[in-house]
Scaffold this active site. Structure first.
Site, mmCIF file in Angstrom:
data_model
loop_
_atom_site.group_PDB
_atom_site.id
_atom_site.type_symbol
_atom_site.label_atom_id
_atom_site.label_comp_id
_atom_site.label_asym_id
_atom_site.label_seq_id
_atom_site.Cartn_x
_atom_site.Cartn_y
_atom_site.Cartn_z
ATOM 1 N N HIS A 48 12.469 -4.746 -4.247
ATOM 2 C CA HIS A 48 11.822 -3.358 -4.288
ATOM 3 C C HIS A 48 11.498 -2.900 -3.074
ATOM 4 C CE1 HIS A 48 9.529 -0.105 -5.548
ATOM 5 N NE2 HIS A 48 8.301 -0.649 -5.098
ATOM 6 N N HIS A 72 5.293 -1.358 2.217
ATOM 7 C CA HIS A 72 4.380 -0.403 1.272
ATOM 8 C C HIS A 72 3.373 -1.060 0.138
ATOM 9 C CE1 HIS A 72 7.701 0.008 -1.925
ATOM 10 N NE2 HIS A 72 6.510 0.128 -2.633
ATOM 11 N N GLU A 76 -1.610 -4.187 -0.665
ATOM 12 C CA GLU A 76 -2.273 -4.167 -1.922
ATOM 13 C C GLU A 76 -2.049 -5.454 -2.805
ATOM 14 O OE1 GLU A 76 -3.536 -1.509 -3.413
ATOM 15 O OE2 GLU A 76 -3.422 -1.774 -5.448
ATOM 16 N N ASP A 77 -0.852 -5.937 -2.277
ATOM 17 C CA ASP A 77 -0.383 -7.084 -3.378
ATOM 18 C C ASP A 77 -0.313 -8.227 -2.471
ATOM 19 O OD1 ASP A 77 -0.202 -5.354 -5.443
ATOM 20 O OD2 ASP A 77 2.204 -5.139 -5.313
ATOM 21 N N ASP A 139 9.552 4.946 -3.709
ATOM 22 C CA ASP A 139 9.106 4.163 -4.428
ATOM 23 C C ASP A 139 9.176 4.502 -5.777
ATOM 24 O OD1 ASP A 139 7.370 1.755 -4.881
ATOM 25 O OD2 ASP A 139 5.451 3.018 -4.775
ATOM 26 N N ASP A 259 27.870 25.250 -23.970
ATOM 27 C CA ASP A 259 29.217 26.146 -23.932
ATOM 28 C C ASP A 259 29.086 27.232 -22.810
ATOM 29 O OD1 ASP A 259 30.337 25.107 -25.829
ATOM 30 O OD2 ASP A 259 29.733 26.879 -27.541
HETATM 31 MN MN MN Z 1 6.263 0.168 -4.717
#
Ligand code: MN
Length: 717
Positions: A48, A72, A76-77, A139, A259
């Site tokens: 990612h 990024h 956080e993770d 992201d 159209d």
């Molecule tokens: Mn992300």
């Protein structure tokens, strides 16, 4: 991993080797941090951040931005910390990661249009650095591409948010390909059946349609060749979501929308646009009232083109957009490109590089750091992209817009006058906060009230909204005399204490004398007036102990803090309630005329004037009794010091070049300091004397336009 290799390769096409190395180091760190983590798709998590960085490399973003994209999600993770990123990659990358992380913590759910607009503004205001928004968009784009792996309810929530918040921001930034893809992906997840039907319809008719499009293209091309005009004629296919929206808004069937054939003709210059328009109207019958000249009268966002609708040979209608290549680029990358052209044309011989489409992003990144600038475009862009206001949440999750610097008291009065009057405390993001805390974007604010409580005149020192100010004044005017006297005494006591003086040493006569000076008939009346907020306690101290503040200023004066006269003839500052006083411009933030400012009374310094956004004010916030209202005079005169920081490539003559530009611009250089940032770049810091914000902005623009100069910013505190 193959995809990393591709990222590094792509970065190498436009970044110097040491920058590519930084990207590579960021990859190695991110890969080790996310080791073992998986995405919902089952792919290793690191795929990612790599994908996000690749999207950004496609926009030729700088190395800091790519490094931040790779990291990024790390803070956080994973166990990684902001500090760790800063140690290894510097403040800039860490700041970007931090910005993206903070945006990720707010959920921009929407219920109505007005809220959506507020959410968009809040997001932009929170981002501060444009690169943060761009990373966030990349992201989101990758998350949308892989949304199918998430539970359905979540898919819908993310898609709604993307459609309401992120796609319009991409549009405003002029990132049209991103906007289009975000819209189509959201549409597919929000209305899967309708999307499938449209895709099917488009597929069914593609062959038939291509045939018609080709014939019209060829007819126009042939006609233009006959008159010797070189032009590119292209049939345009509308994207899924725009077809859907047209059907909704105009209550048309798929056939009716589909159209309508659309063509774009790109030519070299403006006269040719009108020539081509004439040819098109000659070939096909124009529909009256449908011609629009956005070349003569551009749209507000700078968009220029000729639009016309004509009858097509097969019975329907078709649209033509006719414009120059320059105008076409503007329509692709937004109003920022327009600005970039102007700069390029004003500059000497900057040829338009193949990167012209990305250059505007770099330019944008630069101008966001600039002090005030009078150019109309910049104003427009700044208002649009970086609102001056702060956006905060009520405890019910609604958004309130407040002027920058607003406090919980302003918040309370904005909600309701009674809530303002009764406010005794506040919780910001769940924590008890001082009533004079300046609120920040995204804060969740809750006001604690007590029905017995009444406003306090010291609030007048820090509220910034007119509503709060007038409500407090009104209340103070009507309150009981005794209450006002007690309040005034308390404020005077605290001010004296803070200056190493004591109320015990203030005689009845002295109070009376100062009262007379303010045309009041007693010392008590003086205290009452302080209590009602009409006279500031520091002003009274100045009269009670004449010379005390100035004397101490002389004795304990720090090294060369610039002084400005206030309140006298020719004074540059106006200090409410005080007379003939000398103020110092704080050396931490160097305020210059027209900067928003605030005064602070301190022992040994007299009044020190800071910029409203000076980081040091944070500490001073605990002493509201020492705050003083200060404003710039209408036309301040003189030269004011300010610090400008530049990042330049290590080439000969850059410093000399900058120095001569600065001199040309009529500014003095007080001090220069240079240090190596890395083997190829130097950070050069100038302390200059300027007349004010406009002068500074002009100067910074001049320096920014020089060869070898990569970044110019005003130093904040
Ligand atoms: Mn992300």
């Amino acid at each position: 991993m193959l995809r990393t290799h591709e990222l590094i390769e792509e970065a190498g096409t436009y970044l110097p080797p040491e920058d590519v190395d930084q990207v590579h180091r960021a990859y190695l760190l991110a890969a080790s941090l996310h080791e073992g983590q998986q995405r919902a798709s089952g792919d290793p998590y690191i795929t990612h951040p790599i994908a996000v960085a690749r999207i950004l490399a496609g926009y030729h973003m700088d190395a800091h931005c790519l490094a931040a994209a790779l990291l990024h999600d790390a803070v956080e993770d994973t166990p990684a910390t902001f500090e760790q990123v800063r140690e290894q990659f510097g403040q800039e990358v860490a700041g970007l990661v931090d910005g993206v992380t903070k945006l990720g913590q707010v959920h921009f759910e929407t219920r109505e249009d007005a809220q959506a607009e507020n959410f968009r503004k809040m997001l932009l205001a929170m981002a501060q650095d444009l690169r943060v928004i761009i990373i966030k968009l990349a992201d989101r784009l990758h998350n949308m591409r892989t949304l199918g792996y998430l539970p359905e309810a979540k898919q819908r929530r993310v898609a709604r948010e993307t459609l309401d918040i992120f796609a319009p921001i991409a549009h405003r930034l002029g990132l049209n390909p991103v906007k289009t893809e975000l819209e189509d992906l959201s549409f597919k997840h929000l209305y899967p059946r309708r999307a499938r039907a449209l895709v099917e319809g488009l597929r069914r008719e593609r062959g038939n349609r291509a045939h018609i499009t080709d014939r019209i293209e060829a007819a126009v091309q042939r006609d233009l060749q006959e008159v010797g005009v070189e032009a590119e004629v292209m049939g345009r296919e509308k994207h899924l979501y725009s077809i859907y929206r047209k059907m909704q808004q105009k209550a048309l069937s798929f056939q009716e929308v589909h159209d309508v054939y659309a063509f774009r003709i790109r030519v070299e210059d403006v006269p040719t646009c009108y020539l081509v328009l004439g040819r098109v109207h000659n070939l096909f019958k124009p529909i009256p009232g449908r011609f629009k000249d956005y070349i003569a009268i551009p749209k507000a966002n700078g968009y220029q083109s000729l639009h016309t609708v004509v009858v097509n040979p097969f019975g329907g209608v078709m649209e033509f957009q006719i414009r120059t290549r320059d105008m076409d680029l503007v329509s692709e990358v937004g109003v920022a490109a327009h600005w970039q052209y102007k700069i390029a044309r004003e500059g000497q011989d900057q040829e338009s590089s193949p990167d012209a489409g990305y250059g505007w992003l770099q330019q944008l990144l630069q101008i966001q750091q600039e002090a005030g600038d009078s150019a109309e475009f910049l104003e427009h862009l700044k208002v649009d992209l970086f609102p001056e206001e702060v956006y905060v949440f009520t405890h019910k999750g609604e958004i309130l817009r407040l002027p920058r610097g607003a406090t919980p008291v302003d918040f309370a009065y904005t909600v309701h006058t009674e809530i303002g009057h009764q406010c005794v405390g506040a919780r910001v993001n769940g924590r008890i906060a001082s009533l004079r805390t300046a609120l920040r974007n995204g804060d969740r604010v809750e006001i604690l009230t007590d029905s017995e409580h009444r406003p306090n005149s010291s609030w007048l020192h820090f509220v910034v909204t007119g509503k709060a100010r007038s409500a407090i004044r009104h209340h103070l005017k009507t309150q009981e005399r005794e209450t006002a006297v007690a309040l005034g005494r308390g404020m005077l006591e605290r001010t004296l204490d803070g200056l190493g003086l004591s109320f015990a040493h203030v005689s009845e006569e002295a109070l009376h004398r100062v009262g007379e000076h303010f045309q009041l008939d007693s010392g008590e009346a003086l205290l009452e007036t302080i209590g009602r907020g009409s006279i500031l306690a520091p002003a009274v101290v100045q009269h009670l102990f004449p010379g005390y503040l100035d004397e101490h200023a002389r004795v304990e004066e720090g090294p060369e803090e610039p002084k400005v006269a206030a309140n006298g003839a020719g004074g540059n500052l106006f200090v409410r309630g005080m007379e003939d006083i000398v103020a110092n411009l704080a050396r931490c933030c160097y305020p210059i005329p027209n900067d928003p400012i605030v005064g602070f009374l301190s022992l040994g310094r007299g009044i020190t004037v800071h910029r409203r956004d000076c980081p040091n004010l944070h500490e001073l916030a605990h002493h509201p009794e020492k705050w003083v209202d200060v404003e710039w005079a209408a036309e301040p005169e003189g030269a004011f010091p300010v610090t400008v920081q530049t990042v330049v490539r290590n080439t000969k003559g850059v410093l000399a070049g900058m120095a001569s530009r600065i001199a040309e611009c009529g500014a003095n250089i007080d001090h220069v300091q240079a240090e190596d940032r890395d083997p190829l770049h130097k950070v050069i810091q100038f302390t200059l004397e300027v007349e004010g914000r406009e002068h500074l902005a002009r100067l910074m623009r001049l320096i920014r336009g020089m060869n070898g100069v990569e970044r110019v910013s005003r130093k904040k505190g």
